[in-house]
Design a protein around this motif. Structure first.
Motif, mmCIF file in Angstrom:
data_model
loop_
_atom_site.group_PDB
_atom_site.id
_atom_site.type_symbol
_atom_site.label_atom_id
_atom_site.label_comp_id
_atom_site.label_asym_id
_atom_site.label_seq_id
_atom_site.Cartn_x
_atom_site.Cartn_y
_atom_site.Cartn_z
ATOM 1 N N VAL A 25 0.849 -1.201 0.000
ATOM 2 C CA VAL A 25 0.000 0.000 0.000
ATOM 3 C C VAL A 25 0.880 1.245 0.000
ATOM 4 N N ARG A 26 1.913 1.222 0.853
ATOM 5 C CA ARG A 26 2.781 2.395 0.961
ATOM 6 C C ARG A 26 3.641 2.577 -0.270
ATOM 7 N N GLN A 27 3.994 1.477 -0.944
ATOM 8 C CA GLN A 27 4.923 1.575 -2.056
ATOM 9 C C GLN A 27 4.268 1.960 -3.378
ATOM 10 N N CYS A 28 2.957 1.794 -3.493
ATOM 11 C CA CYS A 28 2.347 2.011 -4.811
ATOM 12 C C CYS A 28 1.854 3.447 -4.970
ATOM 13 N N ALA A 29 2.582 4.223 -5.805
ATOM 14 C CA ALA A 29 2.169 5.608 -6.058
ATOM 15 C C ALA A 29 0.946 5.652 -6.973
ATOM 16 N N PHE A 30 0.649 4.524 -7.612
ATOM 17 C CA PHE A 30 -0.520 4.476 -8.498
ATOM 18 C C PHE A 30 -1.775 4.048 -7.742
ATOM 19 N N GLU A 31 -1.622 3.792 -6.457
ATOM 20 C CA GLU A 31 -2.719 3.441 -5.551
ATOM 21 C C GLU A 31 -3.469 2.182 -5.981
ATOM 22 N N ALA A 32 -2.699 1.188 -6.447
ATOM 23 C CA ALA A 32 -3.319 -0.077 -6.830
ATOM 24 C C ALA A 32 -3.585 -0.954 -5.602
ATOM 25 N N HIS A 33 -2.892 -0.685 -4.510
ATOM 26 C CA HIS A 33 -3.134 -1.428 -3.274
ATOM 27 C C HIS A 33 -3.744 -0.492 -2.251
ATOM 28 N N LYS A 34 -4.748 -0.991 -1.559
ATOM 29 C CA LYS A 34 -5.433 -0.143 -0.583
ATOM 30 C C LYS A 34 -5.666 -0.931 0.695
ATOM 31 N N VAL A 35 -5.995 -0.186 1.741
ATOM 32 C CA VAL A 35 -6.304 -0.845 2.999
ATOM 33 C C VAL A 35 -7.665 -0.325 3.456
ATOM 34 N N ASP A 36 -8.510 -1.250 3.919
ATOM 35 C CA ASP A 36 -9.840 -0.800 4.352
ATOM 36 C C ASP A 36 -9.847 -0.484 5.850
ATOM 37 N N GLU A 37 -10.992 -0.097 6.356
ATOM 38 C CA GLU A 37 -11.070 0.336 7.751
ATOM 39 C C GLU A 37 -10.689 -0.759 8.747
ATOM 40 N N ASP A 38 -10.868 -2.028 8.328
ATOM 41 C CA ASP A 38 -10.529 -3.131 9.232
ATOM 42 C C ASP A 38 -9.048 -3.501 9.161
ATOM 43 N N GLY A 39 -8.297 -2.764 8.356
ATOM 44 C CA GLY A 39 -6.875 -3.096 8.219
ATOM 45 C C GLY A 39 -6.627 -4.197 7.198
ATOM 46 N N ASP A 40 -7.659 -4.568 6.421
ATOM 47 C CA ASP A 40 -7.463 -5.584 5.388
ATOM 48 C C ASP A 40 -6.949 -4.928 4.112
ATOM 49 N N VAL A 41 -5.949 -5.547 3.524
ATOM 50 C CA VAL A 41 -5.349 -5.000 2.312
ATOM 51 C C VAL A 41 -6.000 -5.635 1.089
ATOM 52 N N TYR A 42 -6.315 -4.796 0.108
ATOM 53 C CA TYR A 42 -6.870 -5.308 -1.146
ATOM 54 C C TYR A 42 -6.286 -4.538 -2.321
ATOM 55 N N SER A 43 -6.545 -5.018 -3.536
ATOM 56 C CA SER A 43 -5.899 -4.421 -4.710
ATOM 57 C C SER A 43 -6.921 -4.062 -5.782
ATOM 58 N N GLU A 44 -6.565 -3.083 -6.594
ATOM 59 C CA GLU A 44 -7.400 -2.690 -7.727
ATOM 60 C C GLU A 44 -6.602 -2.857 -9.011
ATOM 61 N N ASP A 45 -6.932 -3.910 -9.774
ATOM 62 C CA ASP A 45 -6.160 -4.295 -10.961
ATOM 63 C C ASP A 45 -5.983 -3.152 -11.957
ATOM 64 N N GLU A 46 -7.052 -2.372 -12.170
ATOM 65 C CA GLU A 46 -7.010 -1.398 -13.271
ATOM 66 C C GLU A 46 -6.003 -0.277 -13.037
ATOM 67 N N LYS A 47 -5.542 -0.131 -11.783
ATOM 68 C CA LYS A 47 -4.575 0.931 -11.517
ATOM 69 C C LYS A 47 -3.132 0.446 -11.637
ATOM 70 N N CYS A 48 -2.952 -0.857 -11.694
ATOM 71 C CA CYS A 48 -1.599 -1.427 -11.676
ATOM 72 C C CYS A 48 -0.887 -1.189 -13.005
ATOM 73 N N VAL A 49 0.384 -0.781 -12.931
ATOM 74 C CA VAL A 49 1.178 -0.565 -14.141
ATOM 75 C C VAL A 49 2.237 -1.651 -14.313
ATOM 76 N N ALA A 50 2.190 -2.654 -13.443
ATOM 77 C CA ALA A 50 3.120 -3.790 -13.511
ATOM 78 C C ALA A 50 4.581 -3.369 -13.352
ATOM 79 N N CYS A 51 4.848 -2.424 -12.454
ATOM 80 C CA CYS A 51 6.242 -2.022 -12.232
ATOM 81 C C CYS A 51 6.936 -2.980 -11.272
ATOM 82 N N GLN A 52 6.159 -3.864 -10.644
ATOM 83 C CA GLN A 52 6.699 -4.941 -9.794
ATOM 84 C C GLN A 52 7.338 -4.451 -8.499
#
Lengths: 505, 144
Positions: A25-52
């Motif tokens: 979450v902290r590393q992705c400037a494109f905001e492809a990884h997010k964290v919800d209110e419960d502290g669960d981490v999830y991802s949004e494919d369409e924002k990913c640029v595959a920079c690895q």
């Protein structure tokens, strides 16, 4: 507007392995990884640029980025890519932008060339036991030398033009401060000093703190003249006039105002926050004679102490242009092939303009030899060198040395996601955002660059030894050490190569 | 003595030091188990302070004149011969006096066990986990 663009990658998160540490979450400037209110981490494919970046830093290997090229009905003409471009433009009305070099599956001629090795009739050389010279000199060589004897010792009577001595025929290509971060510049400068080679400022000027690396720096004078002043020219080992760039021949550059912070502003000598626009041509160069004037202006300004290089992109008439540049008084010609990288270019230009560097080297070397002026200039080839084999083949084709741009960035962490133009580089390379820039520690960058070029140099020494040569200069333009495989006779003719299996002529 | 020093200019705020510190101080020392299956969960003894773009990792400085040692009401914190400030969990009663007095905010409260947790410089390793695992060499372990 609702986007019709489809996600191109799929982020797979192994929930059994994910510890919700939020590093991704902290590393992705494109905001492809997010964290919800419960502290669960999830991802949004369409924002990913595959920079690895997230994959590299995930401490539990919970992440995988997978190719998710959208399925469009079988059609060789209207592929997923062509449709994507149309959707994008239908939504924005703009020019398609991209970064890095031409990714299209054009032929890679390096992979159609094979190197020679010695067997029986001439011995190969073991570079670990015997001297092996990778050093070469870049600059204009005299037509002939005059030697006089003084007290029985030969003394050179001819005045030699200034030369750049490189300990290995690999230099770092022009990448401007502004397009790349300060850490990249510092990494390149420090590695060049350690390696005994040169880095190139590009058109972004030389940051004040890097003046101490001047003896290992080639400074550029480009159409925008950013950061050009007398101390800048004096600090450098050589000066390069940038006419063109392989990724975008014929067009200029545009550094968006957001990237022009205080240091870039000072270095480029432009107001903070203003767009830095490099015109397509130099407005004072419309002929070889005009180019000659600039070359000699720079020589006068530096009292004929530094070689002057002229960098052009490899285009259809590259051989004749190179001949003109040599006659205009340049000491070095740098040629950038169509796979050369960029921080930002219109996609259509990057993917469709220019010619492969392999053909350009051969055409230029042949032309300069035919005109008996090859000695007057050194040739540096650039544009997509992937490994030491590409480098040694380029030298056998006729280059004096090569420039590494993309390979150097990859060494520092770049994963060629082609998003340089967004300024959000997660690897701290193509960004001016202080939060992102910190991700490239100059210590680490310099070390990785040093390791890469050392590794390649060892390999070049091994391959040279295998051919029975003990100096890189003995290989330059020695195309008999190359054979072609799977090429047409026209291509072989331009490259000046014989087919694999033909005997030594 | 060797201490962990932070290089603020290289800290990227990823907090991997915290992840690996927690793992090193868990029972299993297995990163996934330590985070998902061990209860009470170990806690990290290093904390990344962050106000973007500035960030740096803070852990016990092993001060030459540690105020926590003076303040500890049970004698759980002592300074050993090597200069390391060590914390004896057996003696700790979780009064948080050290937390109050530490000028660096280094001791961490383990609320589940009602004990303080602080950097022990990873006695089982040659180099502390946070230093070794930092992806950008923002932490160094050296004598100064």
């Amino acid at each position: 507007m609702k986007t019709y663009q489809l996600p191109e990658v799929k982020i797979e998160r192994d929930k059994d392995r994910c510890i919700d540490c939020q590093v991704c979450v902290r590393q992705c400037a494109f905001e492809a990884h997010k964290v919800d209110e419960d502290g669960d981490v999830y991802s949004e494919d369409e924002k990913c640029v595959a920079c690895q970046r997230c994959v590299s830093l995930c401490p539990t290997n919970a992440l995988t980025i997978k190719d998710n090229t959208p399925f469009v009905k079988d059609n060789a003409n209207w592929t997923a890519e062509t449709q994507k471009y149309i959707w994008k433009q239908a939504e924005t009305g703009g020019v398609l932008l991209t970064g890095m070099g031409n990714p299209k599956p054009y032929p890679i001629y390096w992979d159609h060339m094979l190197l020679n090795a010695s067997q029986v009739t001439n011995p190969s050389i073991d570079p670990l036991r015997e001297p092996m010279e990778l050093r070469t000199y870049l600059g204009s060589k005299p037509d002939k030398i005059d030697i006089k004897m003084v007290d029985g010792e030969p003394v050179l009577n001819t005045k030699l033009a200034p030369q750049l001595m490189v300990k290995t025929p690999i230099l770092f290509s022009a990448m401007s401060f502004g397009a790349v971060s300060y850490s990249v510049c510092e990494g390149l400068a420090r590695a060049s000093k350690e390696l005994g080679t040169f880095w190139n400022t590009g058109e972004g000027g030389l940051p004040q703190n890097l003046y101490e690396y001047g003896p290992n720096t080639i400074v550029q004078v480009a159409s925008g003249r950013f950061g050009v002043h007398s101390e800048y020219l004096d600090a450098a080992a050589a000066i390069e006039i940038k006419i063109g760039q392989g990724a975008k021949p014929g067009i200029g550059g545009h550094l968006p105002g957001e990237k022009v912070g205080p240091v870039v502003s000072r270095t480029r000598m432009i107001p903070e926050g203003s767009d830095a626009i490099s015109p397509a041509p130099h407005h004072d160069i419309y002929s070889i004679e005009d180019l000659s004037q600039l070359i000699y202006s720079l020589k006068e300004a530096t009292e004929y102490t530094k070689p002057i290089s002229v960098k052009i992109s490899a285009v259809h008439n590259v051989a004749a242009i190179a001949s003109g540049i040599a006659r205009a008084g340049a000491d070095i010609i740098a040629i950038d092939g169509f796979r050369g990288g960029t921080g930002a270019a219109p996609t259509m230009i990057r993917d469709n303009v220019g010619i492969p560097i392999e053909l350009a080297i051969a055409a230029v070397d042949t032309r300069l030899r035919d005109e008996a002026i090859r000695n007057r200039v050194s040739v540096i080839a650039a544009g997509g060198f992937r490994n030491s084999a590409d480098v040694i083949k380029a030298i056998a084709l006729g280059a004096d040395a090569v420039y590494l741009g993309t390979a150097a960035l990859v060494a520092m962490g770049c994963h060629v996601c082609q998003m340089c133009y967004t300024g959000k580089c997660n690897w701290g390379i193509a960004t001016q955002d202080p939060y992102l820039e910190k991700r490239l520690n100059p210590d680490v960058a310099a070390e990785r660059l040093f390791n890469l070029v050392s590794g390649w140099s060892h390999e070049i020494a091994e391959m040279l030894g295998g051919m029975g040569l003990n100096a890189i200069e003995s290989l330059r333009g020695n195309r008999l050490h190359l054979r072609s495989i799977g090429l047409s006779t026209e291509e072989m003719d331009i490259l000046g190569l014989q087919a694999a299996g033909s005997p030594m002529a | 003595m060797k201490r962990v020093y932070t290089k603020e200019e290289a800290c990227i705020g990823c907090r991997l030091c915290e992840v690996h510190c927690l793992t090193e101080h868990s029972r299993s020392k297995n990163i996934i188990k330590a985070h998902k299956k061990e209860f009470p969960r170990a806690i990290s003894r290093v904390l990344v302070e962050e106000l973007r773009p500035v960030s740096f990792a803070v852990q016990c400085r092993h001060c030459d004149e540690p105020v926590c040692v003076e303040a500890c009401i049970t004698g759980a914190i002592t300074k050993d011969e090597s200069g390391k400030v060590v914390h004896d969990e057996e003696k700790c009663v979780g009064c948080w006096t050290c937390v109050l007095v530490c000028p660096h905010g280094a001791p961490r409260r383990d609320l589940e066990r009602r004990k303080v947790a602080k950097c022990d410089l990873c006695p089982d390793r040659e180099t502390p986990a946070c230093v070794e695992m930092c992806p950008n060499r923002a932490l160094v372990y050296e004598e100064r």
